[in-house]
Design an enzyme around this catalytic site. Structure first.
Site, PDB file in Angstrom:
ATOM      1  N   LYS A 188       5.461  65.190   6.665  1.00 30.15           N
ATOM      2  CA  LYS A 188       4.525  66.549   7.151  1.00 30.15           C
ATOM      3  C   LYS A 188       2.457  65.566   7.117  1.00 30.15           C
ATOM      4  O   LYS A 188       1.896  65.055   6.424  1.00 30.15           O
ATOM      5  CB  LYS A 188       4.323  67.359   6.065  1.00 30.15           C
ATOM      6  N   LYS A 205       3.215  63.721   2.601  1.00 29.47           N
ATOM      7  CA  LYS A 205       2.254  64.936   2.820  1.00 29.47           C
ATOM      8  C   LYS A 205       0.318  63.599   2.889  1.00 29.47           C
ATOM      9  O   LYS A 205       0.481  63.959   2.006  1.00 29.47           O
ATOM     10  CB  LYS A 205       2.377  66.174   2.032  1.00 29.47           C
TER      11      LYS A 205
HETATM   12  C1  PBG Z   1       0.318  73.710   0.235  1.00 25.42           C
HETATM   13  C2  PBG Z   1       1.780  73.895   1.663  1.00 25.42           C
HETATM   14  C3  PBG Z   1       0.839  73.702   2.871  1.00 25.42           C
HETATM   15  C4  PBG Z   1       1.406  73.622   4.240  1.00 25.42           C
HETATM   16  C5  PBG Z   1       2.626  74.096   3.525  1.00 25.42           C
HETATM   17  N1  PBG Z   1       2.677  73.484   2.230  1.00 25.42           N
HETATM   18  C6  PBG Z   1      -1.161  73.591   2.912  1.00 25.42           C
HETATM   19  C7  PBG Z   1      -2.390  72.275   2.482  1.00 25.42           C
HETATM   20  O1  PBG Z   1      -1.249  71.936   1.929  1.00 25.42           O
HETATM   21  O2  PBG Z   1      -2.928  72.506   2.607  1.00 25.42           O
HETATM   22  C8  PBG Z   1       1.150  73.678   5.729  1.00 25.42           C
HETATM   23  C9  PBG Z   1       1.783  74.068   6.718  1.00 25.42           C
HETATM   24  C10 PBG Z   1       1.615  74.115   7.784  1.00 25.42           C
HETATM   25  O3  PBG Z   1       0.630  73.882   8.255  1.00 25.42           O
HETATM   26  O4  PBG Z   1       2.610  74.589   8.252  1.00 25.42           O
HETATM   27  N2  PBG Z   1       1.573  74.721  -0.096  1.00 25.42           N
END
Ligand code: PBG
Length: 316
Positions: free
Chosen positions: A242, A189
Protein backbone atom coordinates in the site's frame (compact mmCIF):
# COMPACT_ATOMS: atom_id res chain seq x y z
CA UNK A 1 12.50 -17.21 -32.54
CA UNK A 2 10.99 -16.30 -35.89
CA UNK A 3 10.83 -12.72 -37.01
CA UNK A 4 8.56 -10.68 -39.23
CA UNK A 5 6.94 -11.56 -41.61
CA UNK A 6 6.54 -15.08 -40.12
CA UNK A 7 5.58 -13.55 -36.79
CA UNK A 8 2.85 -10.94 -36.87
CA UNK A 9 1.67 -10.12 -33.35
CA UNK A 10 -1.29 -8.19 -34.67
CA UNK A 11 -2.93 -11.45 -35.85
CA UNK A 12 -4.37 -12.14 -32.38
CA UNK A 13 -5.57 -8.55 -31.92
CA UNK A 14 -7.99 -8.54 -34.84
CA UNK A 15 -11.30 -9.09 -32.99
CA UNK A 16 -12.59 -8.63 -29.47
CA UNK A 17 -13.23 -12.36 -29.07
CA UNK A 18 -9.66 -13.20 -30.06
CA UNK A 19 -8.29 -10.61 -27.66
CA UNK A 20 -10.51 -11.99 -24.88
CA UNK A 21 -9.19 -15.52 -25.51
CA UNK A 22 -5.53 -14.61 -25.14
CA UNK A 23 -5.74 -11.92 -22.43
CA UNK A 24 -3.20 -12.70 -19.69
CA UNK A 25 -4.65 -10.64 -16.84
CA UNK A 26 -8.20 -9.66 -15.98
CA UNK A 27 -9.95 -7.88 -13.15
CA UNK A 28 -13.11 -9.37 -11.76
CA UNK A 29 -15.39 -8.08 -9.04
CA UNK A 30 -14.48 -11.35 -7.26
CA UNK A 31 -11.02 -9.83 -6.60
CA UNK A 32 -12.26 -6.57 -5.07
CA UNK A 33 -12.78 -5.40 -1.49
CA UNK A 34 -14.86 -2.26 -0.81
CA UNK A 35 -13.68 -0.06 2.08
CA UNK A 36 -16.54 1.46 4.13
CA UNK A 37 -16.50 4.16 6.81
CA UNK A 38 -18.89 3.93 9.73
CA UNK A 39 -19.51 7.04 11.82
CA UNK A 40 -22.08 8.52 14.22
CA UNK A 41 -23.38 10.68 11.36
CA UNK A 42 -23.57 10.06 7.63
CA UNK A 43 -21.58 12.27 5.27
CA UNK A 44 -22.18 11.68 1.57
CA UNK A 45 -19.37 12.55 -0.82
CA UNK A 46 -20.52 13.66 -4.26
CA UNK A 47 -17.01 14.08 -5.67
CA UNK A 48 -15.56 10.84 -4.24
CA UNK A 49 -18.56 8.53 -3.68
CA UNK A 50 -16.40 5.69 -2.36
CA UNK A 51 -15.25 7.92 0.48
CA UNK A 52 -18.60 8.62 2.15
CA UNK A 53 -19.38 8.11 5.83
CA UNK A 54 -22.21 5.76 6.76
CA UNK A 55 -24.08 5.28 10.00
CA UNK A 56 -24.58 1.79 11.41
CA UNK A 57 -28.10 1.84 9.88
CA UNK A 58 -27.07 3.13 6.47
CA UNK A 59 -24.09 0.80 6.18
CA UNK A 60 -26.53 -2.12 6.27
CA UNK A 61 -28.35 -0.69 3.23
CA UNK A 62 -25.05 0.00 1.47
CA UNK A 63 -23.86 -3.55 2.05
CA UNK A 64 -27.17 -4.92 0.78
CA UNK A 65 -26.48 -3.14 -2.49
CA UNK A 66 -22.86 -4.31 -2.60
CA UNK A 67 -23.94 -7.91 -2.07
CA UNK A 68 -26.57 -7.54 -4.78
CA UNK A 69 -23.85 -6.26 -7.14
CA UNK A 70 -21.64 -9.24 -6.31
CA UNK A 71 -18.94 -7.52 -4.23
CA UNK A 72 -17.56 -10.34 -2.07
CA UNK A 73 -15.88 -8.41 0.75
CA UNK A 74 -15.85 -5.13 2.66
CA UNK A 75 -13.22 -3.50 4.89
CA UNK A 76 -14.68 -1.53 7.79
CA UNK A 77 -13.17 1.65 9.22
CA UNK A 78 -14.68 3.44 12.21
CA UNK A 79 -14.89 7.09 13.15
CA UNK A 80 -15.82 7.28 16.83
CA UNK A 81 -17.99 9.85 18.60
CA UNK A 82 -15.00 10.89 20.68
CA UNK A 83 -11.28 10.39 20.39
CA UNK A 84 -8.85 9.99 23.30
CA UNK A 85 -5.14 9.44 24.01
CA UNK A 86 -5.38 5.64 23.94
CA UNK A 87 -7.81 5.32 21.04
CA UNK A 88 -10.25 3.44 23.27
CA UNK A 89 -12.95 3.67 20.59
CA UNK A 90 -10.94 1.08 18.65
CA UNK A 91 -11.27 -1.67 21.21
CA UNK A 92 -14.31 -1.04 23.43
CA UNK A 93 -17.05 -3.62 23.04
CA UNK A 94 -19.62 -1.04 21.87
CA UNK A 95 -17.25 0.75 19.48
CA UNK A 96 -18.63 1.89 16.14
CA UNK A 97 -17.03 -0.90 14.10
CA UNK A 98 -18.15 -3.49 16.66
CA UNK A 99 -21.72 -2.15 16.36
CA UNK A 100 -21.54 -2.29 12.56
CA UNK A 101 -20.23 -5.87 12.69
CA UNK A 102 -23.08 -6.95 14.95
CA UNK A 103 -25.59 -5.36 12.54
CA UNK A 104 -24.00 -6.88 9.43
CA UNK A 105 -22.93 -10.35 10.58
CA UNK A 106 -26.36 -11.95 11.00
CA UNK A 107 -27.73 -10.34 7.83
CA UNK A 108 -24.94 -11.30 5.38
CA UNK A 109 -23.56 -14.72 6.19
CA UNK A 110 -21.57 -15.11 2.93
CA UNK A 111 -20.04 -11.63 2.85
CA UNK A 112 -16.38 -11.49 3.93
CA UNK A 113 -16.29 -8.96 6.75
CA UNK A 114 -12.83 -7.46 7.15
CA UNK A 115 -11.81 -4.77 9.60
CA UNK A 116 -8.95 -2.29 9.58
CA UNK A 117 -7.10 -2.60 12.89
CA UNK A 118 -5.38 0.64 13.86
CA UNK A 119 -5.61 3.37 16.47
CA UNK A 120 -5.25 6.47 14.26
CA UNK A 121 -8.95 7.06 13.66
CA UNK A 122 -9.53 6.82 17.41
CA UNK A 123 -6.64 8.72 19.00
CA UNK A 124 -6.88 12.45 19.78
CA UNK A 125 -3.33 12.91 18.43
CA UNK A 126 -4.06 10.93 15.23
CA UNK A 127 -1.07 8.58 15.50
CA UNK A 128 -1.41 4.85 14.88
CA UNK A 129 -0.10 3.87 18.33
CA UNK A 130 0.29 5.21 21.85
CA UNK A 131 2.36 8.39 22.21
CA UNK A 132 4.91 8.26 25.06
CA UNK A 133 6.06 11.18 27.24
CA UNK A 134 8.92 11.89 24.83
CA UNK A 135 6.44 12.45 21.98
CA UNK A 136 7.43 9.23 20.18
CA UNK A 137 4.99 6.48 19.23
CA UNK A 138 5.70 3.67 21.70
CA UNK A 139 5.82 0.43 19.70
CA UNK A 140 5.51 -2.18 22.44
CA UNK A 141 2.94 -0.28 24.49
CA UNK A 142 0.75 -0.06 21.37
CA UNK A 143 0.72 -3.82 20.71
CA UNK A 144 -1.62 -4.60 23.57
CA UNK A 145 -4.23 -2.05 22.44
CA UNK A 146 -4.00 -3.10 18.80
CA UNK A 147 -4.48 -6.73 19.82
CA UNK A 148 -7.47 -5.74 21.96
CA UNK A 149 -9.02 -4.05 18.92
CA UNK A 150 -8.49 -7.16 16.78
CA UNK A 151 -9.97 -9.44 19.44
CA UNK A 152 -13.04 -7.26 19.90
CA UNK A 153 -13.60 -7.19 16.11
CA UNK A 154 -13.38 -10.99 16.05
CA UNK A 155 -15.86 -11.25 18.92
CA UNK A 156 -18.28 -8.96 17.08
CA UNK A 157 -18.16 -11.11 13.93
CA UNK A 158 -15.18 -10.13 11.74
CA UNK A 159 -13.97 -12.85 9.35
CA UNK A 160 -10.58 -11.24 8.79
CA UNK A 161 -8.57 -8.56 10.60
CA UNK A 162 -6.20 -6.20 8.77
CA UNK A 163 -3.61 -4.48 11.00
CA UNK A 164 -2.47 -1.23 9.35
CA UNK A 165 -0.55 0.44 12.19
CA UNK A 166 2.99 -0.62 11.14
CA UNK A 167 4.13 -1.36 14.71
CA UNK A 168 6.78 -4.10 14.78
CA UNK A 169 5.43 -7.36 16.15
CA UNK A 170 1.72 -6.63 15.80
CA UNK A 171 0.99 -9.60 13.54
CA UNK A 172 2.56 -11.95 16.09
CA UNK A 173 0.67 -10.34 18.96
CA UNK A 174 -2.67 -10.66 17.15
CA UNK A 175 -1.82 -14.18 16.00
CA UNK A 176 -1.19 -15.29 19.57
CA UNK A 177 -4.57 -13.96 20.68
CA UNK A 178 -6.47 -15.21 17.61
CA UNK A 179 -4.94 -18.48 16.40
CA UNK A 180 -7.81 -19.22 13.97
CA UNK A 181 -8.56 -15.87 12.36
CA UNK A 182 -7.09 -14.89 8.97
CA UNK A 183 -4.80 -11.85 9.17
CA UNK A 184 -4.32 -9.63 6.12
CA UNK A 185 -1.21 -7.73 7.10
CA UNK A 186 -0.59 -4.26 5.75
CA UNK A 187 2.98 -5.57 5.64
CA UNK A 188 4.38 -2.99 3.25
CA UNK A 189 2.80 0.35 4.01
CA UNK A 190 4.60 3.47 2.88
CA UNK A 191 4.56 6.93 4.46
CA UNK A 192 2.69 8.20 1.43
CA UNK A 193 1.22 11.51 0.28
CA UNK A 194 -1.59 9.54 -1.37
CA UNK A 195 -3.65 9.06 1.84
CA UNK A 196 -4.99 12.65 1.88
CA UNK A 197 -8.67 12.05 1.02
CA UNK A 198 -8.83 9.13 3.46
CA UNK A 199 -7.50 11.26 6.31
CA UNK A 200 -10.16 13.88 5.57
CA UNK A 201 -12.95 11.30 5.73
CA UNK A 202 -11.52 9.45 8.73
CA UNK A 203 -10.42 12.70 10.40
CA UNK A 204 -7.15 10.94 11.20
CA UNK A 205 -4.36 13.31 10.13
CA UNK A 206 -1.68 13.35 12.85
CA UNK A 207 -2.04 16.42 15.12
CA UNK A 208 1.76 16.76 15.26
CA UNK A 209 4.64 15.25 13.34
CA UNK A 210 4.04 12.65 10.65
CA UNK A 211 4.05 8.87 10.23
CA UNK A 212 7.58 8.50 8.88
CA UNK A 213 8.77 7.04 12.17
CA UNK A 214 6.70 3.91 11.59
CA UNK A 215 5.51 3.77 7.97
CA UNK A 216 8.05 2.87 5.28
CA UNK A 217 10.26 5.22 3.32
CA UNK A 218 9.06 5.44 -0.31
CA UNK A 219 12.58 4.79 -1.63
CA UNK A 220 12.88 1.29 -0.18
CA UNK A 221 12.09 -2.07 -1.71
CA UNK A 222 14.56 -4.49 -0.04
CA UNK A 223 13.14 -3.32 3.28
CA UNK A 224 9.67 -4.20 1.97
CA UNK A 225 10.79 -7.82 1.58
CA UNK A 226 12.11 -7.80 5.15
CA UNK A 227 8.74 -6.50 6.38
CA UNK A 228 7.06 -9.37 4.54
CA UNK A 229 9.48 -11.95 5.94
CA UNK A 230 8.70 -10.77 9.47
CA UNK A 231 4.95 -10.91 8.96
CA UNK A 232 5.07 -14.36 7.38
CA UNK A 233 7.11 -15.61 10.36
CA UNK A 234 4.60 -14.01 12.76
CA UNK A 235 1.64 -15.77 11.13
CA UNK A 236 0.15 -13.47 8.47
CA UNK A 237 -2.13 -15.16 5.94
CA UNK A 238 -2.13 -12.45 3.27
CA UNK A 239 0.47 -9.75 2.58
CA UNK A 240 -0.48 -6.28 1.41
CA UNK A 241 1.37 -3.52 -0.41
CA UNK A 242 0.00 0.00 0.00
CA UNK A 243 -0.35 2.30 -1.94
CA UNK A 244 -0.65 0.35 -5.19
CA UNK A 245 -0.06 2.36 -8.36
CA UNK A 246 3.15 4.20 -7.35
CA UNK A 247 4.50 0.88 -5.97
CA UNK A 248 3.82 -1.67 -8.73
CA UNK A 249 7.50 -2.69 -8.68
CA UNK A 250 7.15 -3.49 -4.98
CA UNK A 251 4.09 -5.64 -5.66
CA UNK A 252 6.06 -7.53 -8.29
CA UNK A 253 9.03 -8.02 -5.96
CA UNK A 254 6.79 -9.37 -3.17
CA UNK A 255 4.90 -11.61 -5.63
CA UNK A 256 8.17 -13.11 -6.91
CA UNK A 257 9.51 -13.83 -3.41
CA UNK A 258 6.45 -14.98 -1.42
CA UNK A 259 3.74 -17.53 -2.13
CA UNK A 260 1.10 -16.09 0.19
CA UNK A 261 -1.91 -14.43 -1.41
CA UNK A 262 -1.00 -10.83 -2.15
CA UNK A 263 -3.26 -7.81 -1.69
CA UNK A 264 -2.84 -4.27 -2.96
CA UNK A 265 -4.51 -1.17 -1.53
CA UNK A 266 -5.52 1.20 -4.33
CA UNK A 267 -5.64 4.15 -1.92
CA UNK A 268 -7.79 7.24 -1.69
CA UNK A 269 -5.34 9.54 -3.50
CA UNK A 270 -5.11 7.15 -6.45
CA UNK A 271 -8.91 7.15 -6.66
CA UNK A 272 -9.10 10.95 -6.30
CA UNK A 273 -6.54 11.54 -9.07
CA UNK A 274 -8.51 9.70 -11.72
CA UNK A 275 -11.84 11.09 -10.45
CA UNK A 276 -10.47 14.63 -10.77
CA UNK A 277 -9.06 14.02 -14.23
CA UNK A 278 -12.35 12.46 -15.33
CA UNK A 279 -14.37 15.35 -13.85
CA UNK A 280 -12.16 17.77 -15.79
CA UNK A 281 -12.98 15.84 -18.97
CA UNK A 282 -9.37 14.75 -19.42
CA UNK A 283 -9.99 11.02 -19.38
CA UNK A 284 -12.69 8.38 -19.36
CA UNK A 285 -13.07 7.21 -15.77
CA UNK A 286 -14.28 3.72 -16.45
CA UNK A 287 -11.56 2.93 -18.97
CA UNK A 288 -8.82 4.52 -16.86
CA UNK A 289 -9.95 2.83 -13.63
CA UNK A 290 -10.17 -0.57 -15.32
CA UNK A 291 -6.70 -0.08 -16.80
CA UNK A 292 -5.30 0.97 -13.41
CA UNK A 293 -6.86 -2.02 -11.64
CA UNK A 294 -5.57 -4.34 -14.39
CA UNK A 295 -2.05 -2.98 -13.89
CA UNK A 296 -2.27 -3.77 -10.18
CA UNK A 297 -3.35 -7.33 -10.95
CA UNK A 298 -0.63 -7.66 -13.62
CA UNK A 299 2.00 -6.55 -11.10
CA UNK A 300 1.00 -9.55 -8.99
CA UNK A 301 -1.92 -8.68 -6.72
CA UNK A 302 -4.55 -11.34 -6.15
CA UNK A 303 -7.00 -9.04 -4.40
CA UNK A 304 -7.43 -5.28 -4.50
CA UNK A 305 -8.86 -2.97 -1.86
CA UNK A 306 -10.42 -0.21 -3.92
CA UNK A 307 -12.99 2.58 -3.58
CA UNK A 308 -14.06 1.68 -7.11
CA UNK A 309 -15.35 -1.75 -6.03
CA UNK A 310 -18.99 -0.65 -6.02
CA UNK A 311 -18.81 1.43 -9.20
CA UNK A 312 -16.79 -1.29 -10.97
CA UNK A 313 -19.39 -3.89 -10.01
CA UNK A 314 -22.18 -1.70 -11.38
CA UNK A 315 -20.56 -0.97 -14.75
CA UNK A 316 -22.38 -3.09 -17.35
C1 PBG B 1 -4.62 3.61 8.90
C2 PBG B 1 -4.98 3.58 7.48
C3 PBG B 1 -4.79 4.61 6.54
C4 PBG B 1 -5.29 4.14 5.33
C5 PBG B 1 -5.76 2.85 5.55
N1 PBG B 1 -5.54 2.51 6.88
C6 PBG B 1 -4.30 6.00 6.71
C7 PBG B 1 -2.95 6.29 7.12
O1 PBG B 1 -2.09 5.45 7.32
O2 PBG B 1 -2.73 7.49 7.31
C8 PBG B 1 -5.28 4.93 4.06
C9 PBG B 1 -6.13 4.42 2.99
C10 PBG B 1 -6.36 5.35 1.86
O3 PBG B 1 -5.71 6.41 1.69
O4 PBG B 1 -7.23 5.01 1.08
N2 PBG B 1 -5.62 3.15 9.73
Amino acid sequence: MSAFPVTRLRRLRRTGALRDLVRETTVSVDDLVMPLFVAPEALPNARLPGLARHTVESVVREVEELVRLGVPAVLLFGIPEEKDEDGSGAWVDDGIVQQALRALRPRFSELVLMTDVCLCEYTSHGHCGVVAADGQVDNDASLDLITRAAVSHAEAGADVVCPSDMMDGRVGAIREALPQLPIVSYAVKYASAFYGPFRDVADSAPAFGDRRGYQMDPGNVREALRECEQDVAEGADVLMVKPALPYLDVLRAVRDRFDLPLAAYNVSGEYAMLKAAAAAGDLDERAAATEALTSIRRAGADLIFTYWAKEFASWP
